[in-house]
Design a protein around this motif. Structure first.
Motif, short mmCIF file in Angstrom:
data_model
loop_
_atom_site.label_atom_id
_atom_site.label_comp_id
_atom_site.label_asym_id
_atom_site.label_seq_id
_atom_site.Cartn_x
_atom_site.Cartn_y
_atom_site.Cartn_z
N LYS A 100 55.00 35.00 62.25
CA LYS A 100 55.53 33.66 62.45
C LYS A 100 56.84 34.03 63.27
CE LYS A 100 55.58 30.58 59.18
NZ LYS A 100 55.69 29.96 58.16
N THR A 101 56.69 33.57 64.45
CA THR A 101 57.95 33.98 65.50
C THR A 101 59.00 33.27 65.31
OG1 THR A 101 56.14 34.82 67.13
CG2 THR A 101 58.41 34.75 68.06
N ALA A 102 60.03 33.74 64.60
CA ALA A 102 61.19 32.93 64.50
C ALA A 102 62.20 33.03 65.65
CB ALA A 102 61.99 33.18 63.20
N SER A 103 62.00 32.70 66.69
CA SER A 103 62.71 32.92 67.70
C SER A 103 63.22 31.39 68.56
CB SER A 103 62.35 33.81 68.77
OG SER A 103 61.25 33.57 69.40
N PHE A 104 63.95 31.39 69.17
CA PHE A 104 64.31 30.17 69.93
C PHE A 104 63.23 29.89 71.16
CE2 PHE A 104 66.11 27.04 72.82
CZ PHE A 104 66.80 26.23 71.78
N VAL A 105 62.91 30.79 71.87
CA VAL A 105 61.86 30.56 72.72
C VAL A 105 60.49 30.07 72.37
CG1 VAL A 105 62.86 32.21 74.49
CG2 VAL A 105 61.19 32.90 72.91
N ALA A 106 60.21 30.47 70.90
CA ALA A 106 58.90 30.22 70.23
C ALA A 106 59.12 28.90 69.62
CB ALA A 106 58.44 31.10 69.50
N GLY A 118 62.10 26.50 70.14
CA GLY A 118 62.85 25.63 70.58
C GLY A 118 63.59 24.81 69.75
N PRO A 119 64.02 23.39 69.85
CA PRO A 119 64.98 22.89 68.85
C PRO A 119 64.64 22.81 67.37
CG PRO A 119 64.44 21.59 70.76
CD PRO A 119 63.54 22.68 70.63
N GLN A 120 63.42 23.33 67.06
CA GLN A 120 63.04 23.25 65.65
C GLN A 120 63.38 24.64 65.21
OE1 GLN A 120 61.76 20.56 64.34
NE2 GLN A 120 61.96 19.81 66.51
N ILE A 121 64.22 25.69 65.59
CA ILE A 121 64.19 27.01 65.13
C ILE A 121 64.88 27.07 64.00
CG2 ILE A 121 66.62 26.88 66.51
CD1 ILE A 121 64.34 29.94 65.65
N ALA A 122 65.74 26.27 63.49
CA ALA A 122 66.33 26.35 62.06
C ALA A 122 65.17 25.87 60.93
CB ALA A 122 67.61 25.25 61.99
N ALA A 123 64.61 25.14 61.32
CA ALA A 123 63.61 24.57 60.33
C ALA A 123 62.16 25.81 60.11
CB ALA A 123 62.64 23.56 60.89
N ILE A 124 62.18 26.47 61.45
CA ILE A 124 61.07 27.72 61.41
C ILE A 124 61.86 28.86 60.67
CG2 ILE A 124 60.13 29.39 63.05
CD1 ILE A 124 58.70 26.78 63.07
N GLU A 125 63.10 29.12 60.79
CA GLU A 125 63.66 30.02 60.16
C GLU A 125 63.67 29.89 58.64
OE1 GLU A 125 67.06 31.66 63.70
OE2 GLU A 125 67.45 29.93 62.11
#
Length: 418
Positions: free
Chosen positions: A115-121, A123-130
């Motif tokens: 699960k790529t937790a990076s901004f390029v992957a 975008g603005p959803q980065i905090a939720a992905i992290e």
């Protein structure tokens, strides 16, 4: 024109058929290599009280498991693939579409999509992905090792690390365990290191034979890259070939600058070569057609003296502080331009330990023990502050039970030594 061909006529370069003397790949027990390395990481984890590590540095993933995939890409796009390692489990989270690459590796129990937790992957959803990444990882770690585990992280987004820590996990730095593990090589690892060095030496011989005034630095440097890739090496980690005035100070990246007649050409290989092992030695050449000047010879001989002396004082069970004290005293007029290290560890990249000059030790140095099985690169850069040219030399050696064994065997320049 004949005078310009003198670089291709070095009789001592015939020794670079050394490749034929080294074990072929089938003589290297890569299963033993991988097993030793995985055991080293787990041993250091146990010693430091680390229940699990999540490794995202592709070099460390490769060290622990042998799994290689888009190494340079993964360094920039972390964490696009990562390894969860405990004392009993090894789970590789691999990049999308690449799960098949780890098939057959006995060091990996399971491969899952990352699960790529990076901004390029994200975008603005980065905090939720992290947050989701951390919750899933914490749940999995606690399933494997129990509640409130101590987990080593590296090269992870700050947000992912903060979220993991908030999910009942004590986060520590994984570098301590991994670097200590990597610092001591096995007998089979040394076969990999020597194979990488022999291939790099072959490439440097081709580079040396190609030296001509009128070539650009980049054109000349490309000869080494072509040879490394053709021999199934991976890549060159830096761009450190420069000529003439661009050899002083050091650390001027390879450029389109044209090599002139009778100039010094300095090279640091920094090759991630065969089997992923670092081949790290430095040489300085002369472009011809005339012989080197007395000033050029003086710089070269002093650099050679520094490397030779510092190899001679290395010994097993020596303290880092003791090495700094016994290492070669850099003459005052060359001190300002000194190389930032006296020596450093070397394995799949440059690694622990860093051995500092005595003058730099109070501010930058740390103590430790040089032990058998370490591979050490002994460095020298000699050039006057604001001088015209400089010389870079470096040798790679193994620390043995009784002293040192020279690993890098590319010859030095007779015309610059004599």
């Amino acid at each position: 024109m004949a005078e310009l061909d003198w670089h291709a006529e070095r009789a001592d370069l015939e020794g670079l058929t050394l490749l034929d003397r080294e074990p072929a790949d089938e003589d290297i027990d890569l299963v033993a290599v991988r097993g030793y390395r995985l055991g080293r990481v787990r041993s250091q984890m146990a010693e430091l009280g680390v229940d699990a590590v999540v490794l995202s540095d592709p070099v460390n993933i490769r060290y622990a498991t042998g799994a290689r995939n888009m190494q340079v890409f993964s360094m920039r796009n972390a964490p696009s693939r990562y390894l969860l390692l405990t004392q009993n489990d090894s789970i590789l989270y691999e990049f999308t579409g690449c799960l098949h690459l780890a098939e057959g590796l006995e060091t990996i129990d399971e491969v899952r999509p990352a699960k790529t937790a990076s901004f390029v992957a994200a975008g603005p959803q980065i905090a939720a992905i992290e947050r989701a990444w951390a919750q899933d990882m914490a749940k999995e770690i606690m399933r494997l090792v129990g509640d409130r585990p101590t987990v080593g992280l590296e090269r992870m987004n700050a947000g992912a690390a903060i979220e993991l820590n908030a999910n009942g996990v004590r986060v520590v730095d994984a570098q301590y365990a991994v670097e200590m593990a990597r610092s001591v090589k096995s007998t089979e690892e040394l076969k990999c290191i020597k194979a990488s060095l022999r291939a790099t030496e072959k490439g440097v011989a081709a580079l040396r034979a190609a030296i001509r005034p009128g070539l650009s630095e980049a054109e000349l440097w490309s000869v080494l890259l072509q040879s490394i890739i053709a021999q199934n090496g991976d890549y060159v980690e830096t761009r450190l070939l420069s000529a003439g005035r661009r050899t002083n100070p050091w650390f001027q990246e390879t450029s389109e600058s044209v090599i002139g007649p009778n100039e010094l050409i300095a090279l640091d290989t920094d090759v991630v070569g065969c089997h992923g092992y670092y081949s790290d030695f430095s040489r300085t050449f002369h472009s011809g057609p005339e012989k080197p000047t007395q000033e050029q010879r003086t710089l070269y001989r002093i650099a050679y003296e520094q490397v030779r002396h510092n190899i001679s004082v290395l010994r097993p069970h020596m303290g880092f502080r003791d090495y700094a004290r016994e290492a070669w005293d850099i003459p005052d007029k060359y001190y300002a331009n000194r190389y930032y290290l006296s020596a450093h560890g070397c394995g799949m990249t440059g690694e622990y330990p860093y051995l500092y000059h005595e003058g730099d030790f109070p501010e930058a140095g740390y103590d430790g023990e040089i032990v058998p099985g370490m591979t050490i690169c002994v460095e020298s850069y000699i050039g006057l502050e604001n001088g015209r040219e400089g010389v870079k030399l470096e040798q790679q050696v193994l620390i043995t039970e009784t002293g040192t064994e020279l690993l890098s065997e590319f010859p030095f320049e007779e015309d610059l030594l004599n």
